[in-house]
Write a protein that holds these residues in place. Structure first.
Motif, PDB file in Angstrom:
ATOM      1  N   PRO A   1       0.783  -1.429  -0.124  1.00  0.00           N
ATOM      2  CA  PRO A   1       0.021   0.045  -0.160  1.00  0.00           C
ATOM      3  C   PRO A   1       0.663   1.433  -0.152  1.00  0.00           C
ATOM      4  CG  PRO A   1      -1.061  -1.698   1.457  1.00  0.00           C
ATOM      5  CD  PRO A   1       0.573  -2.276   1.109  1.00  0.00           C
ATOM      6  N   ASP A   2       1.961   1.389   0.755  1.00  0.00           N
ATOM      7  CA  ASP A   2       2.924   2.522   0.788  1.00  0.00           C
ATOM      8  C   ASP A   2       3.545   2.636  -0.449  1.00  0.00           C
ATOM      9  OD1 ASP A   2       4.707   0.614   0.829  1.00  0.00           O
ATOM     10  OD2 ASP A   2       5.465   1.149   2.958  1.00  0.00           O
TER      11      ASP A   2
ATOM     12  N   THR B   1      -5.267   2.776  -0.708  1.00  0.00           N
ATOM     13  CA  THR B   1      -4.706   4.160  -0.146  1.00  0.00           C
ATOM     14  C   THR B   1      -4.496   5.074  -1.211  1.00  0.00           C
ATOM     15  OG1 THR B   1      -2.461   3.274  -0.395  1.00  0.00           O
ATOM     16  CG2 THR B   1      -3.585   2.748   1.517  1.00  0.00           C
ATOM     17  N   LYS B   2      -4.321   6.428  -0.839  1.00  0.00           N
ATOM     18  CA  LYS B   2      -4.065   7.463  -1.626  1.00  0.00           C
ATOM     19  C   LYS B   2      -2.768   7.747  -1.457  1.00  0.00           C
ATOM     20  CE  LYS B   2      -8.227   9.165  -2.528  1.00  0.00           C
ATOM     21  NZ  LYS B   2      -8.755   9.584  -3.990  1.00  0.00           N
ATOM     22  N   SER B   3      -2.255   7.974  -2.674  1.00  0.00           N
ATOM     23  CA  SER B   3      -0.812   8.571  -2.791  1.00  0.00           C
ATOM     24  C   SER B   3      -0.433   9.890  -2.546  1.00  0.00           C
ATOM     25  CB  SER B   3      -0.365   8.236  -4.448  1.00  0.00           C
ATOM     26  OG  SER B   3       0.941   8.598  -4.553  1.00  0.00           O
TER      27      SER B   3
ATOM     28  N   ASP C   1      -2.922   6.247  -7.154  1.00  0.00           N
ATOM     29  CA  ASP C   1      -3.461   5.774  -5.804  1.00  0.00           C
ATOM     30  C   ASP C   1      -2.970   4.174  -5.734  1.00  0.00           C
ATOM     31  OD1 ASP C   1      -4.090   8.359  -5.143  1.00  0.00           O
ATOM     32  OD2 ASP C   1      -5.969   8.177  -5.627  1.00  0.00           O
TER      33      ASP C   1
ATOM     34  N   ASP D   1       2.574  -2.932   6.305  1.00  0.00           N
ATOM     35  CA  ASP D   1       3.457  -1.940   5.761  1.00  0.00           C
ATOM     36  C   ASP D   1       4.642  -1.878   7.027  1.00  0.00           C
ATOM     37  OD1 ASP D   1       2.447  -1.339   3.521  1.00  0.00           O
ATOM     38  OD2 ASP D   1       1.492   0.482   3.936  1.00  0.00           O
TER      39      ASP D   1
END
Length: 252
Positions: A46-47, A78-80, A87, A110
């Motif tokens: 996700p990151d 998740t939003k970038s 994203d 993460d």
């Protein structure tokens, strides 16, 4: 021969250290394939600290070898926070859009530097089973990242997995020490359990040019290994083409 799948996370990590598209993950995938690699593995988190969702889409459109996407099936969208980086749509959405040949489900978060343990299916089995069924319905082979625990491997079969990938960190840690044979025996036993159940067997994590030959020639019915960190380091020293050939030699 056991298939060699090259994990390109570290190539993406180098790229992400600058605001650039160099080095290109797709170009390095093509070079690995031309040198003889049997597959390409990526692990989008996700990151997006290394492989990004867009990398997965590009690779899915170009690869002519087996594509293996690994990650946590429960990882949310998740939003970038980086300009030019799209994203993260959630792990399962990436897999739905790309339909790789294989999806390796991994219980990481993460906060982990890297994957460091397999599933506890006594806890997660009921959540994993419908995900496996969905992926298989898309035509995707499903492998579960597992410790060399025969009880857990039997549970992997019961929830519908096609394969397991043995987490080989403990073997690599003990390689070359007095504890090597004891550690290896656990993986031999795990491979025998997988064979008994009709589960395909993959392996990965900290395998390298020093410890791979012994592992491959000790563990029964090993279908595939995925190697990324050691491969990247060895490729810097040896050159990419020679490095691929050296790993293939270990698997013959």
């Amino acid at each position: 021969m056991t298939a060699l799948s090259i994990n390109l996370n570290k190539i993406a990590l180098i790229r992400n250290s600058r605001d650039t598209e160099y080095p290109s993950v797709a170009v390095h995938a093509a070079r690995c394939i031309a040198a003889g690699a049997n597959g390409i593995t990526v692990h989008p988190r996700p990151d997006q600290r290394h492989i990004r969702a867009d990398d997965c889409y590009e690779l899915a459109s170009m690869l002519n070898v087996e594509f293996n996407i690994e990650g946590n099936p429960f990882a949310p969208a998740t939003k970038s926070d980086r300009i030019g980086v799209s994203d993260y749509p959630g792990f399962m959405e990436i897999v739905r859009l790309t339909k790789p040949a294989q999806c390796t489900l991994v219980p990481d978060t993460d906060s982990q530097l890297t994957s460091d343990h397999g599933f506890d299916l006594r806890k997660d089995g009921d959540r994993i089973a419908p995900i496996i069924a969905e992926l298989q319905g898309l035509g995707v082979r499903v492998s579960l990242f597992m410790d060399p625990d025969p009880l857990q491997i039997r549970l992997a079969k019961s929830v519908g997995a096609d394969r397991i990938e043995l987490y080989t960190g403990p073997y690599a840690e003990k390689f070359g020490t007095p504890g090597q044979d004891t550690a290896l025996s656990q993986f031999i036993s795990a491979s025998e359990t997988a064979a008994e159940l009709g589960l395909g067997l993959n392996a990965g994590h900290d395998l390298n040019l020093h410890n791979l030959f012994l592992f491959k020639n000790s563990v029964r019915n090993l279908l595939e290994v995925s190697i990324g960190h050691a491969f990247t380091v060895d490729a810097i020293e040896m050159g990419l083409d020679k490095c691929i050939k050296a790993y293939l030699s270990c698997l013959r």
